[in-house]
Design an enzyme around this catalytic site. Structure first.
Site, mmCIF file in Angstrom:
data_model
loop_
_atom_site.group_PDB
_atom_site.id
_atom_site.type_symbol
_atom_site.label_atom_id
_atom_site.label_comp_id
_atom_site.label_asym_id
_atom_site.label_seq_id
_atom_site.Cartn_x
_atom_site.Cartn_y
_atom_site.Cartn_z
ATOM 1 N N THR A 56 -2.881 6.305 -22.167
ATOM 2 C CA THR A 56 -3.085 4.860 -21.350
ATOM 3 C C THR A 56 -1.285 4.514 -21.968
ATOM 4 O O THR A 56 -0.610 4.811 -22.357
ATOM 5 C CB THR A 56 -3.945 3.599 -22.228
ATOM 6 O OG1 THR A 56 -3.489 3.989 -23.939
ATOM 7 C CG2 THR A 56 -4.998 4.161 -22.331
ATOM 8 N N GLU A 88 -0.049 4.896 -0.306
ATOM 9 C CA GLU A 88 -1.215 5.971 -0.707
ATOM 10 C C GLU A 88 -0.738 7.064 -0.929
ATOM 11 O O GLU A 88 0.025 7.499 0.839
ATOM 12 C CB GLU A 88 -2.724 5.955 -0.113
ATOM 13 C CG GLU A 88 -3.787 5.070 -0.314
ATOM 14 C CD GLU A 88 -4.925 5.531 0.903
ATOM 15 O OE1 GLU A 88 -4.804 5.827 1.755
ATOM 16 O OE2 GLU A 88 -5.611 5.106 0.331
ATOM 17 N N TYR A 123 0.928 -1.304 -0.045
ATOM 18 C CA TYR A 123 0.203 0.221 -0.386
ATOM 19 C C TYR A 123 0.697 0.835 -0.128
ATOM 20 O O TYR A 123 1.603 0.927 0.289
ATOM 21 C CB TYR A 123 -1.005 0.395 1.213
ATOM 22 C CG TYR A 123 -2.212 0.192 0.580
ATOM 23 C CD1 TYR A 123 -2.927 1.102 0.406
ATOM 24 C CD2 TYR A 123 -3.501 -1.331 1.276
ATOM 25 C CE1 TYR A 123 -4.381 1.029 -0.545
ATOM 26 C CE2 TYR A 123 -4.620 -1.158 1.190
ATOM 27 C CZ TYR A 123 -5.096 0.217 -0.023
ATOM 28 O OH TYR A 123 -6.638 -0.309 -0.309
ATOM 29 N N ARG A 154 -1.188 -2.266 -18.634
ATOM 30 C CA ARG A 154 -2.562 -1.874 -18.675
ATOM 31 C C ARG A 154 -2.572 -0.398 -17.617
ATOM 32 O O ARG A 154 -2.311 -0.548 -16.337
ATOM 33 C CB ARG A 154 -3.855 -2.956 -18.500
ATOM 34 C CG ARG A 154 -4.721 -2.945 -18.944
ATOM 35 C CD ARG A 154 -5.516 -3.960 -18.992
ATOM 36 N NE ARG A 154 -5.149 -4.079 -20.459
ATOM 37 C CZ ARG A 154 -5.691 -3.987 -21.860
ATOM 38 N NH1 ARG A 154 -6.743 -2.887 -21.567
ATOM 39 N NH2 ARG A 154 -5.094 -3.870 -22.705
ATOM 40 N N ASP A 185 -5.399 13.918 -25.419
ATOM 41 C CA ASP A 185 -5.762 12.647 -24.608
ATOM 42 C C ASP A 185 -4.745 11.462 -26.145
ATOM 43 O O ASP A 185 -5.462 11.504 -27.348
ATOM 44 C CB ASP A 185 -7.072 11.940 -25.069
ATOM 45 C CG ASP A 185 -7.443 10.750 -24.399
ATOM 46 O OD1 ASP A 185 -5.874 9.677 -24.788
ATOM 47 O OD2 ASP A 185 -8.094 9.536 -24.126
ATOM 48 N N LYS A 230 -1.002 1.056 -25.446
ATOM 49 C CA LYS A 230 -2.011 0.790 -26.332
ATOM 50 C C LYS A 230 -0.632 0.705 -26.897
ATOM 51 O O LYS A 230 0.716 0.442 -27.078
ATOM 52 C CB LYS A 230 -2.588 1.753 -26.763
ATOM 53 C CG LYS A 230 -3.868 1.943 -26.310
ATOM 54 C CD LYS A 230 -5.284 2.518 -26.243
ATOM 55 C CE LYS A 230 -6.137 2.491 -25.463
ATOM 56 N NZ LYS A 230 -7.248 3.605 -25.761
#
Ligand SMILES: *Cc1c(COP(=O)(O)O)cnc(C)c1O
Length: 421
Positions: free
Chosen positions: A229, A59, A57, A238, A203, A232
Site C-alpha cells: 500500500t 486507461e 481518463y 490511499r 507484501d 501506511k
C-alpha cells in the site's frame, strides 16, 4: 454547470458532507491515533490527491493509452514509476493499483491459475485477509495453505514455513503481514521458494516506509514480486503498488489493466509520485527512525506497566499486546480507549480463543503520532494513559483526567497547521 471557483463551494453546496469532513478533521486532531496502518499525509500529497487530475481518463500506460489528451498524465505516471523503482531498487513499478488488496490480486492473476496452491501467513497469526482468507477472493479462487508463528516465542518459524512448503508444493509463497512486530527474513523465504520451485511475493504494505528509509531489510534482491500500500508507513495517498523484475513487467501490467482494473486514478498516481519523492529525503529517514524509537519506547513502557507483548517487543512500527493476563478483551479495551481519545484496534493473538469480533489483544502503531512530532517522552505518557484507562474503568474522575491529558497532548501536536485546537 460551470465549476464554482469559490473555495467554500463544498460548504455552500453540500453543508452535510462539509460538516462531516470538518468533524472527521476534528476527530483526527483530537485523538491519539495508534492504528498501525494509519498515518497523516503532507499538504503536498493532499494537494495532488485533491487536484483536477480526477477528471482524466487514462486507461493503458504512458505512451500507450486508450484515450487522447494524456501527455501530462503520462509525465506524472512516468515520474511515479521512476521514483518508485529508484526508491526500492527494482526494475519495474506499476503504480496503478487502487488499493493494496488489488495489488495482491493482480500478482495472483499474473502468475496463478485458479485452484493453484499458494502458501501465506495465517490471518489469525498476523497475515492479511488477501493472503487466502476464505471470505476473500484469494481464498475462494486459489488453494491457500498457511504457516503461523511459533506458539512459545511468537516469532515466525522458518523451519515450519519450509516444512509446509515442502508438503504443499505451492506455486507462490506470500511473505508479509499486517500484525507482526518483528523483522521478516526475506532471504530465508527466498531460499525456501527456490527449494520448492515457487515464486516469492513479498507484501510490504505495513513496512514500506521503513524499507524505503533503510530501516528494515529490502525484499528487492529476494522477491519475484513486491506489493504494497502507499498509505501506511510510506505516508502517501490511499492506494497500491507493485514492484517486480523486468521479466514479469508485462504480465503484471496486463494483470492490473485490463486484467482487473479500468482507468487509473491519476490524481492518486500524482500523489503517489509526491510521496515517493518525500520518501527519498533525509527528513523522511529521520521520521522513520523516530517511528522506530517511539515504537520501542512504547513497548518498553507497556512492559514496565505489566502488559505482555507478543514476541516480547518490536523491530518495527507496531506492537501487539496480549490482554489475556489483564482480564479484558480486545473489543472492550478498544472501546474504553476510544472513549478517552486513544484510538487503537483490537487484534487477535495467535491461538486466540475469542472470536475475531472480540479478540484477546490490541495492536498499537506509532506512524501517525510520530508524524505529529511526538517523541519517546510522549510514548511513555501514552503507555501510562492506556494502563490508567484500563485500570480505572470504573472511576469517572480518573477517566475525565485522562481525557484532559489526551486533549492537551493533541493540542500541543497539531495535525495540520490550519486546525486550531
Ligand atoms: C493493509 C494491507 C493490505 C491491503 O491494503 P488495502 O489498501 O486496504 O486494500 C494488504 N496487505 C497487507 C499485509 C496489509 O497490511
Amino acid at each position: 454547470m460551470p465549476v464554482e471557483e469559490n473555495s467554500n463551494s463544498l460548504q455552500l453546496f453540500d453543508p452535510q458532507i462539509a460538516k462531516a469532513i470538518e468533524d472527521e478533521k476534528r476527530r483526527q486532531q483530537d485523538k491519539l491515533i495508534l492504528i498501525a496502518s494509519e498515518n497523516c499525509v503532507s499538504n503536498a500529497v493532499l494537494q495532488a490527491q485533491g487536484s483536477i487530475l480526477t477528471n482524466k481518463y487514462a486507461e493503458g500506460y504512458p505512451g500507450q493509452r486508450y484515450y487522447g489528451g494524456c501527455e501530462y498524465v503520462d509525465t506524472i505516471e512516468e515520474l511515479a514509476r521512476i521514483r518508485a523503482t529508484d526508491l526500492f531498487g527494482v526494475d519495474h513499478a506499476n503504480v496503478q493499483p487502487h488499493a493494496g488488496a488489488l495489488a495482491n490480486l493482480a500478482v495472483y492473476v499474473a502468475v496463478l491459475q485458479t485452484g493453484d496452491s499458494v502458501l501465506g501467513m495465517d490471518r489469525a497469526h498476523g497475515g492479511h485477509l488477501t493472503h487466502g482468507s476464505p471470505v476473500n477472493i484469494s481464498g475462494m479462487y486459489y488453494n491457500f495453505y498457511s504457516y503461523g508463528v511459533d506458539p512459545d516465542s511468537g516469532y515466525l518459524d522458518m523451519e515450519e514455513v519450509r516444512r509446509m512448503a515442502k508438503k504443499v508444493s505451492p506455486r507462490l509463497i506470500v511473505a508479509g503481514a499486517s500484525a507482526y512486530s518483528r523483522e521478516i527474513d526475506f532471504s530465508a523465504f527466498h531460499d525456501i521458494a527456490r527449494e520448492v520451485g515457487a515464486y516469492l511475493m513479498v507484501d510490504m504494505a505495513h513496512i514500506a516506509g521503513l524499507i524505503a528509509a533503510g530501516l528494515h531489510s529490502n525484499p528487492a534482491p529476494f522477491a519475484d514480486f513486491i506489493t504494497s500500500t502507499t498509505h501506511k508507513t510510506l505516508r502517501g495517498p490511499r492506494g497500491g503498488l507493485i514492484l517486480c523484475r523486468q521479466q514479469f513487467a508485462r504480465a503484471i501490467d496486463k494483470a492490473v489493466f485490463p486484467g482487473i482494473q479500468g482507468g487509473p486514478l491519476m490524481h492518486i498516481v500524482a500523489a503517489k509520485a509526491v510521496a515517493f519523492k518525500e520518501a527519498d529525503t533525509e527528513e523522511f529517514r529521520l521520521y522513520q527512525e523516530q517511528v522506530l524509537k517511539n515504537s520501542r519506547a512504547l513497548a518498553k513502557e507497556m512492559i514496565e506497566m505489566g502488559f505482555e507483548l507478543l514476541t516480547g517487543g518490536t523491530d518495527n512500527h507496531l506492537i501487539l499486546v496480549d490482554l489475556r493476563s489483564k482480564n479484558i478483551s480486545g473489543q472492550e479495551a478498544e472501546s474504553l480507549l476510544d472513549e478517552v481519545g486513544i484510538t487503537v484496534n483490537k487484534n487477535a493473538v495467535p491461538f486466540d480463543e475469542e472470536s475475531a469480533l472480540v479478540t484477546s489483544g490490541i495492536r498499537l502503531g506509532t506512524p501517525s503520532v510520530t508524524s505529529r512530532g511526538m517523541k519517546e517522552k510522549e510514548m511513555e505518557t501514552i503507555a501510562q494513559l492506556i494502563n490508567d484507562t484500563l485500570e480505572s474503568r470504573q472511576d469517572p474522575l480518573a477517566i475525565s483526567k485522562i481525557k484532559r491529558t489526551v486533549r492537551e497532548m493533541c493540542a500541543d501536536h497539531p495535525l495540520y497547521q490550519d486546525i486550531i485546537s
